[in-house]
Design a protein around this motif. Structure first.
Motif, short mmCIF file in Angstrom:
data_model
loop_
_atom_site.label_atom_id
_atom_site.label_comp_id
_atom_site.label_asym_id
_atom_site.label_seq_id
_atom_site.Cartn_x
_atom_site.Cartn_y
_atom_site.Cartn_z
N ASP A 1 3.97 8.93 -3.46
CA ASP A 1 3.19 8.70 -4.51
C ASP A 1 3.78 7.77 -6.00
OD1 ASP A 1 1.69 9.63 -6.86
OD2 ASP A 1 0.57 11.79 -6.03
N ARG A 2 3.28 6.98 -6.29
CA ARG A 2 4.08 6.72 -6.90
C ARG A 2 4.34 6.98 -8.41
NH1 ARG A 2 4.99 1.39 -4.50
NH2 ARG A 2 4.44 1.22 -2.95
N ASP A 3 2.92 7.50 -9.02
CA ASP A 3 2.54 8.40 -10.29
C ASP A 3 3.75 9.62 -9.67
OD1 ASP A 3 1.51 6.08 -11.27
OD2 ASP A 3 -0.60 7.66 -10.27
N ALA A 4 3.80 10.15 -9.17
CA ALA A 4 4.09 11.69 -9.10
C ALA A 4 5.84 11.61 -8.86
CB ALA A 4 3.67 12.33 -7.86
N LEU A 5 6.33 10.13 -8.27
CA LEU A 5 7.54 10.15 -7.59
C LEU A 5 7.53 10.46 -6.56
CD1 LEU A 5 9.58 9.13 -10.68
CD2 LEU A 5 8.75 7.99 -9.43
N THR A 6 6.74 10.88 -5.66
CA THR A 6 7.05 12.11 -4.20
C THR A 6 6.52 10.83 -3.11
OG1 THR A 6 4.59 12.66 -4.44
CG2 THR A 6 6.28 14.05 -5.43
N LEU A 7 7.14 11.88 -2.09
CA LEU A 7 6.74 11.11 -0.82
C LEU A 7 6.54 11.84 0.17
CD1 LEU A 7 10.10 9.33 0.33
CD2 LEU A 7 7.38 8.55 0.23
N HIS A 8 5.22 11.61 1.15
CA HIS A 8 4.06 13.38 1.18
C HIS A 8 4.35 12.35 3.66
CE1 HIS A 8 0.55 14.36 3.95
NE2 HIS A 8 1.46 15.41 4.05
N SER A 9 5.51 13.55 4.16
CA SER A 9 5.40 12.75 5.38
C SER A 9 4.41 12.90 6.02
CB SER A 9 6.24 13.36 6.89
OG SER A 9 7.01 13.69 7.50
N ARG A 10 3.32 12.27 6.49
CA ARG A 10 2.27 12.53 7.34
C ARG A 10 1.80 12.67 8.28
NH1 ARG A 10 -3.70 10.21 5.39
NH2 ARG A 10 -3.43 9.49 3.88
N TYR A 11 2.39 12.93 9.23
CA TYR A 11 3.34 13.09 10.36
C TYR A 11 4.44 11.82 11.64
CZ TYR A 11 0.82 8.23 12.44
OH TYR A 11 1.16 6.91 12.96
N GLY A 12 4.94 12.70 12.27
CA GLY A 12 5.45 12.53 13.17
C GLY A 12 5.55 13.07 14.72
N LYS B 1 0.96 -1.51 -0.07
CA LYS B 1 -0.10 -0.13 0.20
C LYS B 1 0.94 1.38 0.12
CE LYS B 1 -4.05 -1.80 2.47
NZ LYS B 1 -3.40 -3.30 2.73
N ASP B 2 0.21 2.49 -0.12
CA ASP B 2 1.36 3.60 -0.85
C ASP B 2 1.34 4.57 0.91
OD1 ASP B 2 0.88 3.22 -3.25
OD2 ASP B 2 -0.50 4.75 -3.17
N VAL B 3 1.05 3.83 1.96
CA VAL B 3 1.10 4.56 2.96
C VAL B 3 1.72 3.16 3.86
CG1 VAL B 3 -0.14 5.67 5.49
CG2 VAL B 3 -0.71 5.65 2.94
N ILE B 4 2.72 3.52 4.70
CA ILE B 4 3.84 2.82 5.74
C ILE B 4 3.88 3.93 7.36
CG2 ILE B 4 5.79 4.10 5.16
CD1 ILE B 4 7.11 1.09 4.91
N VAL B 5 3.86 2.78 8.26
CA VAL B 5 4.65 3.71 9.47
C VAL B 5 5.25 2.74 10.54
CG1 VAL B 5 3.38 4.03 11.86
CG2 VAL B 5 1.87 4.88 9.71
N TYR B 6 6.37 4.00 10.14
CA TYR B 6 7.56 2.85 11.64
C TYR B 6 7.61 3.47 12.90
CZ TYR B 6 9.37 2.32 6.82
OH TYR B 6 10.00 2.55 5.48
N ILE B 7 8.29 2.63 13.80
CA ILE B 7 7.71 2.87 15.34
C ILE B 7 8.95 3.01 15.80
CG2 ILE B 7 5.15 2.64 15.69
CD1 ILE B 7 6.25 -0.35 16.50
N GLY B 8 9.10 3.84 16.54
CA GLY B 8 10.44 3.75 17.64
C GLY B 8 10.43 3.57 19.17
N GLU C 1 9.75 -0.28 25.42
CA GLU C 1 8.96 0.02 24.57
C GLU C 1 8.40 1.28 23.39
OE1 GLU C 1 6.20 0.22 26.90
OE2 GLU C 1 7.43 -1.16 28.45
N ILE C 2 7.01 1.94 22.70
CA ILE C 2 6.76 2.99 21.84
C ILE C 2 7.04 4.33 22.29
CG2 ILE C 2 5.57 3.70 20.13
CD1 ILE C 2 4.41 0.49 19.85
N VAL C 3 8.02 4.99 21.16
CA VAL C 3 8.06 6.26 21.71
C VAL C 3 8.10 6.96 20.51
CG1 VAL C 3 9.10 5.78 24.29
CG2 VAL C 3 10.63 6.07 21.56
N CYS C 4 8.42 6.11 19.57
CA CYS C 4 8.04 7.42 18.49
C CYS C 4 7.48 6.65 17.26
CB CYS C 4 9.46 7.70 18.06
SG CYS C 4 10.48 8.10 19.45
N ALA C 5 7.06 7.83 16.49
CA ALA C 5 6.02 6.88 15.08
C ALA C 5 6.02 7.99 14.29
CB ALA C 5 4.81 6.40 15.35
N LEU C 6 6.63 7.62 12.78
CA LEU C 6 6.71 8.29 11.63
C LEU C 6 5.28 7.08 10.70
CD1 LEU C 6 7.93 10.40 9.92
CD2 LEU C 6 9.35 8.77 9.05
#
Length: 215
Positions: free
Chosen positions: A95-106, A73-80, A85-90
């Motif tokens: 966008d595979r057509d435009a070749l761009t990355l959007h940082s949804r949240y950190g 899928k086009d969205v991925i989440v990483y956890i720190g 204990e989980i203390v961070c997430a990104l």
């Protein structure tokens, strides 16, 4: 065309040498969805309204996010993690057509802010750019936090705009209010590969902005 058909595993990316060793990052697993939503809600209660509320809804992760071993899928989440204990997430979206990355949240637990825990965000965007053929990454950054702006700029992003009324959040009185966000971008392709822009196609207002940003 994107060079990599999916999100490359962390093990296939260059070594992360900027995040402090006491923090480890991994791709979010389905078993951690409920806990992550509760943690984000406790760290950032003001996002319980507006576009941010989807990030504390398990349904968003269950339907929109890519998990190891599943269909891409086009969205991925990483956890720190720190001491397990989980203390961070990104959260990133491609966008595979435009070749761009959007940082949804950190997001980061209050007690781990300023420790270097979130340096992973700067690492992973750069690390993904080459194998995925990314031309540009962008992010919306709150105008409420100078520290977040400074972090984004240290990661090589430049401010390219300011949007009023871009989202709504809860204010200190618990009331819903529109907020202003800055738009930041980072480019990974050579300028020679970019289609040129004609000044004749710009209005005077747009030309003034162009000169400020790219003169």
């Amino acid at each position: 065309m994107i060079k990599h058909p999916s999100w490359p595993p962390l093990t296939e990316l260059p070594k992360n040498t900027i995040t402090p060793a006491e923090y480890s990052y991994e791709q979010l697993k389905r078993s951690d969805i409920e806990l992550l939503c509760e943690l984000i809600k406790s760290w950032y209660p003001d996002i319980s309204v507006g576009s941010g509320k989807k990030y504390i809804d398990p349904k968003f992760y269950g339907t929109k996010v890519y998990f190891p071993g599943e269909e891409t899928k086009d969205v991925i989440v990483y956890i720190g993690r720190h001491a397990e204990e989980i203390v961070c997430a990104l959260c990133l979206e491609v966008d595979r057509d435009a070749l761009t990355l959007h940082s949804r949240y950190g997001v980061c637990a209050p007690q781990h802010r300023g420790t270097g825990a979130t340096l992973f965000a700067a690492y992973i965007v750069d690390a993904l750019a080459q194998p995925m053929g990314i031309a540009m990454a962008y992010s919306y950054v709150t105008m409420k936090s100078k520290a977040m702006q400074q972090f984004t700029e240290r990661a090589g992003f430049e401010p390219v705009g300011i949007l009023r009324f871009s989202d709504v959040e809860l204010d200190e009185r618990g009331e819903t209010q529109h907020v202003t966000e800055a738009v930041y971008a980072k480019y990974f392709k050579e300028i020679e590969t970019l289609q040129s822009v004609s000044e004749a196609n710009m209005t005077p207002k747009l030309k003034r902005l162009w000169d400020v940003l790219y003169a």
